[in-house]
Design an enzyme around this catalytic site. Structure first.
Site, PDB file in Angstrom:
ATOM      1  NE  ARG A  71      -3.578   0.309   2.575  1.00  0.00           N
ATOM      2  CZ  ARG A  71      -4.145   0.627   3.743  1.00  0.00           C
ATOM      3  NH1 ARG A  71      -4.175  -0.267   4.725  1.00  0.00           N
ATOM      4  NH2 ARG A  71      -4.660   1.813   3.961  1.00  0.00           N
ATOM      5  CD  GLN A 102     -12.989   8.611   8.896  1.00  0.00           C
ATOM      6  OE1 GLN A 102     -13.417   7.643   9.520  1.00  0.00           O
ATOM      7  NE2 GLN A 102     -13.626   9.140   7.869  1.00  0.00           N
ATOM      8  CG  ASN A 103      -8.371   9.228   3.675  1.00  0.00           C
ATOM      9  OD1 ASN A 103      -9.170   8.412   4.110  1.00  0.00           O
ATOM     10  ND2 ASN A 103      -8.658  10.092   2.724  1.00  0.00           N
ATOM     11  CG  HIS A 120      -8.055   6.367  11.517  1.00  0.00           C
ATOM     12  ND1 HIS A 120      -9.136   6.113  10.716  1.00  0.00           N
ATOM     13  CD2 HIS A 120      -8.563   6.559  12.767  1.00  0.00           C
ATOM     14  CE1 HIS A 120     -10.249   6.128  11.442  1.00  0.00           C
ATOM     15  NE2 HIS A 120      -9.924   6.401  12.694  1.00  0.00           N
ATOM     16  CB  CYS A 131      10.575   0.353  22.405  1.00  0.00           C
ATOM     17  SG  CYS A 131      11.441   0.820  20.903  1.00  0.00           S
ATOM     18  CB  THR A 195     -16.091   9.225   5.521  1.00  0.00           C
ATOM     19  OG1 THR A 195     -15.917   8.240   6.543  1.00  0.00           O
ATOM     20  CG2 THR A 195     -17.067  10.292   5.999  1.00  0.00           C
ATOM     21  CB  ALA A 238     -14.723  13.923  -3.579  1.00  0.00           C
TER      22      ALA A 238
HETATM   23  C1  BV8 Z   1     -10.888   2.424  19.177  1.00  0.00           C
HETATM   24  C2  BV8 Z   1      -6.181   2.598   9.506  1.00  0.00           C
HETATM   25  C3  BV8 Z   1     -10.712   2.112  21.531  1.00  0.00           C
HETATM   26  C4  BV8 Z   1      -5.363   1.472   9.044  1.00  0.00           C
HETATM   27  C5  BV8 Z   1      -8.466   2.122  10.153  1.00  0.00           C
HETATM   28  C6  BV8 Z   1     -18.915  -1.526  17.595  1.00  0.00           C
HETATM   29  C7  BV8 Z   1     -19.582  -0.315  17.490  1.00  0.00           C
HETATM   30  C8  BV8 Z   1     -18.880   0.885  17.409  1.00  0.00           C
HETATM   31  C9  BV8 Z   1     -17.477   0.903  17.428  1.00  0.00           C
HETATM   32  C10 BV8 Z   1     -16.831  -0.301  17.522  1.00  0.00           C
HETATM   33  C11 BV8 Z   1     -17.522  -1.506  17.610  1.00  0.00           C
HETATM   34  N1  BV8 Z   1     -16.619  -2.491  17.675  1.00  0.00           N
HETATM   35  C12 BV8 Z   1     -15.360  -1.956  17.638  1.00  0.00           C
HETATM   36  C13 BV8 Z   1     -15.492  -0.623  17.560  1.00  0.00           C
HETATM   37  C14 BV8 Z   1     -14.421   0.364  17.527  1.00  0.00           C
HETATM   38  C15 BV8 Z   1     -13.821   0.418  16.128  1.00  0.00           C
HETATM   39  C16 BV8 Z   1     -14.871   0.677  15.077  1.00  0.00           C
HETATM   40  O1  BV8 Z   1     -15.326   1.801  14.935  1.00  0.00           O
HETATM   41  N2  BV8 Z   1     -15.239  -0.371  14.334  1.00  0.00           N
HETATM   42  C17 BV8 Z   1     -16.273  -0.176  13.314  1.00  0.00           C
HETATM   43  C18 BV8 Z   1     -15.839  -0.888  12.015  1.00  0.00           C
HETATM   44  C19 BV8 Z   1     -17.572  -0.754  13.863  1.00  0.00           C
HETATM   45  N3  BV8 Z   1     -12.908   1.536  16.180  1.00  0.00           N
HETATM   46  C20 BV8 Z   1     -11.651   1.320  16.592  1.00  0.00           C
HETATM   47  O2  BV8 Z   1     -11.181   0.240  16.873  1.00  0.00           O
HETATM   48  C21 BV8 Z   1     -10.800   2.577  16.757  1.00  0.00           C
HETATM   49  N4  BV8 Z   1     -10.179   2.529  18.050  1.00  0.00           N
HETATM   50  O3  BV8 Z   1     -12.091   2.434  19.214  1.00  0.00           O
HETATM   51  O4  BV8 Z   1     -10.084   2.274  20.260  1.00  0.00           O
HETATM   52  C22 BV8 Z   1      -9.667   2.370  22.527  1.00  0.00           C
HETATM   53  C23 BV8 Z   1      -9.746   3.502  23.317  1.00  0.00           C
HETATM   54  C24 BV8 Z   1      -8.782   3.720  24.267  1.00  0.00           C
HETATM   55  C25 BV8 Z   1      -7.717   2.823  24.413  1.00  0.00           C
HETATM   56  C26 BV8 Z   1      -7.632   1.701  23.587  1.00  0.00           C
HETATM   57  C27 BV8 Z   1      -8.606   1.465  22.635  1.00  0.00           C
HETATM   58  C28 BV8 Z   1      -9.721   2.638  15.702  1.00  0.00           C
HETATM   59  C29 BV8 Z   1     -10.328   2.752  14.344  1.00  0.00           C
HETATM   60  C30 BV8 Z   1      -9.233   3.000  13.305  1.00  0.00           C
HETATM   61  C31 BV8 Z   1      -9.074   1.791  12.469  1.00  0.00           C
HETATM   62  N5  BV8 Z   1      -8.131   2.074  11.396  1.00  0.00           N
HETATM   63  N6  BV8 Z   1      -7.568   2.280   9.197  1.00  0.00           N
HETATM   64  C32 BV8 Z   1      -5.391   1.337   7.561  1.00  0.00           C
HETATM   65  O5  BV8 Z   1      -5.713   2.306   6.861  1.00  0.00           O
HETATM   66  O6  BV8 Z   1      -5.050   0.256   7.099  1.00  0.00           O
HETATM   67  S1  BV8 Z   1     -10.087   2.033   9.710  1.00  0.00           S
HETATM   68  C33 BV8 Z   1     -10.395   2.505   8.109  1.00  0.00           C
HETATM   69  O7  BV8 Z   1     -11.781   2.905   8.110  1.00  0.00           O
HETATM   70  C34 BV8 Z   1      -9.649   3.715   7.601  1.00  0.00           C
HETATM   71  O8  BV8 Z   1      -8.948   4.440   8.576  1.00  0.00           O
HETATM   72  C35 BV8 Z   1     -10.755   4.565   7.061  1.00  0.00           C
HETATM   73  O9  BV8 Z   1     -10.397   5.876   7.020  1.00  0.00           O
HETATM   74  C36 BV8 Z   1     -11.793   4.298   8.048  1.00  0.00           C
HETATM   75  C37 BV8 Z   1     -13.177   4.767   7.649  1.00  0.00           C
HETATM   76  O10 BV8 Z   1     -13.441   4.267   6.363  1.00  0.00           O
HETATM   77  P1  BV8 Z   1     -13.762   5.370   5.226  1.00  0.00           P
HETATM   78  O11 BV8 Z   1     -12.603   6.309   5.141  1.00  0.00           O
HETATM   79  O12 BV8 Z   1     -15.085   5.953   5.484  1.00  0.00           O
HETATM   80  O13 BV8 Z   1     -13.745   4.487   3.913  1.00  0.00           O
HETATM   81  P2  BV8 Z   1     -14.911   3.537   3.399  1.00  0.00           P
HETATM   82  O14 BV8 Z   1     -14.338   2.674   2.321  1.00  0.00           O
HETATM   83  O15 BV8 Z   1     -15.598   2.905   4.576  1.00  0.00           O
HETATM   84  O16 BV8 Z   1     -15.967   4.546   2.741  1.00  0.00           O
HETATM   85  C38 BV8 Z   1     -15.616   5.257   1.568  1.00  0.00           C
HETATM   86  C39 BV8 Z   1     -16.772   6.196   1.304  1.00  0.00           C
HETATM   87  O17 BV8 Z   1     -16.439   7.021   0.189  1.00  0.00           O
HETATM   88  C40 BV8 Z   1     -18.068   5.487   0.947  1.00  0.00           C
HETATM   89  O18 BV8 Z   1     -19.130   6.142   1.610  1.00  0.00           O
HETATM   90  C41 BV8 Z   1     -18.183   5.668  -0.579  1.00  0.00           C
HETATM   91  O19 BV8 Z   1     -19.530   5.778  -0.977  1.00  0.00           O
HETATM   92  C42 BV8 Z   1     -17.478   6.986  -0.767  1.00  0.00           C
HETATM   93  N7  BV8 Z   1     -16.825   7.194  -2.057  1.00  0.00           N
HETATM   94  C43 BV8 Z   1     -16.209   6.271  -2.846  1.00  0.00           C
HETATM   95  N8  BV8 Z   1     -15.676   6.899  -3.925  1.00  0.00           N
HETATM   96  C44 BV8 Z   1     -15.943   8.229  -3.796  1.00  0.00           C
HETATM   97  C45 BV8 Z   1     -16.681   8.425  -2.609  1.00  0.00           C
HETATM   98  N9  BV8 Z   1     -17.098   9.639  -2.200  1.00  0.00           N
HETATM   99  C46 BV8 Z   1     -16.778  10.696  -2.984  1.00  0.00           C
HETATM  100  N10 BV8 Z   1     -16.077  10.592  -4.126  1.00  0.00           N
HETATM  101  C47 BV8 Z   1     -15.648   9.380  -4.566  1.00  0.00           C
HETATM  102  N11 BV8 Z   1     -14.964   9.301  -5.741  1.00  0.00           N
HETATM  103 ZN    ZN Z   2      11.889  -1.031  19.773  1.00  0.00          ZN
END
Ligand code: BV8
Ligand code: ZN
Length: 247
Positions: A71, A102-103, A120, A131, A195, A238
């Site tokens: 990636r 978020q990207n 993120h 570490c 998003t 977008a």
């Molecule tokens: C945390 C980084 C706690 C790595 C990513 C149940 C309910 C609620 C929450 C949770 C749950 N179970 C678990 C959770 C928490 C969890 C979560 O939210 N899960 C979800 C899936 C239910 N969250 C976490 O774990 C977060 N941490 O909660 O920690 C904590 C607190 C204290 C101490 C310890 C722990 C961490 C979340 C971060 C995860 N990392 N990625 C990597 O990139 O590889 S997530 C990933 O999703 C990306 O970061 C991304 O940015 C993010 C969101 O996705 P989108 O950006 O929205 O992308 P997506 O494909 O989904 O959508 C694209 C959109 O664009 C669509 O709508 C589409 O229609 C549109 N589109 C497409 N093309 C276009 C367009 N729009 C315009 N123009 C276009 N051309």
């Molecule tokens: Zn180290």
């Protein structure tokens, strides 16, 4: 529920502080896969539990490291698209602009946006899994395909190096989160660009601004259900929607 399309130009002209909140969709027209688009999404073909969690990394570091290196390498050959350029140009229109993304790509920065808040983390940064000391790892010049590559070791503690992104189950960077919340509390216009709004706590940011009286405009290729006044859904890519702002 307003179904009219808002006059984006007027909303931006009248705004004092614009918060631009972006997700993977803003980079889609740069050729970077989103996560949840049906056929092309990264999660359509990969298991986020295996590839985007600390447990997945511990279970198979080479699989995760190889996927992220692929990636990273892809990102280097991609360019900002008109959406990134238009967002960067907003700062020249008078209002103060904060970009919260978020990207994990650097396309906002490469288009000229400054002070971008990455909730993120970043694909281009690397640190030690044990570490947390930052490390510089060059991108492999050989074309990668996402296959497993054993991660390098930390020079300090010999732990394994990992990508500088926030995985599921990991806390968001505290300073970035606080800055994003402050921006949401002072914004009078929020552009939510590309998003699915499914990942928390990041997905809370636009709602925090709306609760403080901001107008929220979703720009997305899919209609976004808007339940409230001061909230709109503009449907389209977008790059086209925002790129048209500067014509
Ligand atoms: C945390 C980084 C706690 C790595 C990513 C149940 C309910 C609620 C929450 C949770 C749950 N179970 C678990 C959770 C928490 C969890 C979560 O939210 N899960 C979800 C899936 C239910 N969250 C976490 O774990 C977060 N941490 O909660 O920690 C904590 C607190 C204290 C101490 C310890 C722990 C961490 C979340 C971060 C995860 N990392 N990625 C990597 O990139 O590889 S997530 C990933 O999703 C990306 O970061 C991304 O940015 C993010 C969101 O996705 P989108 O950006 O929205 O992308 P997506 O494909 O989904 O959508 C694209 C959109 O664009 C669509 O709508 C589409 O229609 C549109 N589109 C497409 N093309 C276009 C367009 N729009 C315009 N123009 C276009 N051309
Ligand atoms: Zn180290």
């Amino acid at each position: 529920m307003p179904t009219t399309t808002p006059d984006l130009q007027s909303l931006i002209r009248e705004a004092h502080h614009v918060l631009v909140f972006t997700g993977a969709g803003v980079s889609a027209e740069s050729g970077i896969a989103t996560f949840r688009d049906a056929l092309t999404g990264l999660w359509a073909n990969n298991d986020p539990q295996q590839l985007a969690t600390p447990e997945g990394f511990m279970a198979d570091p080479a699989r995760v490291w190889g996927w992220y290196q692929w990636r990273r390498q892809q990102l280097l050959s991609r360019e900002p698209n008109p959406a990134h350029w238009a967002i960067a140009a907003l700062a020249q229109r008078g209002a103060s602009v904060t970009v919260v993304t978020q990207n994990v790509d650097d396309l906002h920065e490469r288009a000229g946006s400054e002070g971008v808040i990455h909730l993120h983390g970043s694909l281009l940064s690397t640190h030690c899994f044990d570490c947390a000391i930052p490390a510089q790892v060059p991108v492999d010049p050989m074309p990668l395909d996402g296959a497993a590559i054993p991660p390098p070791h930390c020079e300090h503690c010999n732990g394994l190096l990992r990508p500088g992104v926030v995985w599921f189950g990991e806390a968001l960077p505290e300073e970035a989160w606080q800055q994003a919340v402050e921006a949401a509390q002072s914004a009078d216009l929020v552009l939510v660009v590309g998003t699915s709004g499914l990942v928390y706590p990041a997905a809370q940011i636009p709602g925090l601004a709306w609760e403080r009286g901001a107008t929220v405009v979703h720009v997305n290729t899919e209609p976004v259900p808007v339940a409230a006044e001061r909230e709109y859904s503009v449907v389209g890519p977008a790059g086209k929607i925002l790129g048209g702002l500067n014509e």
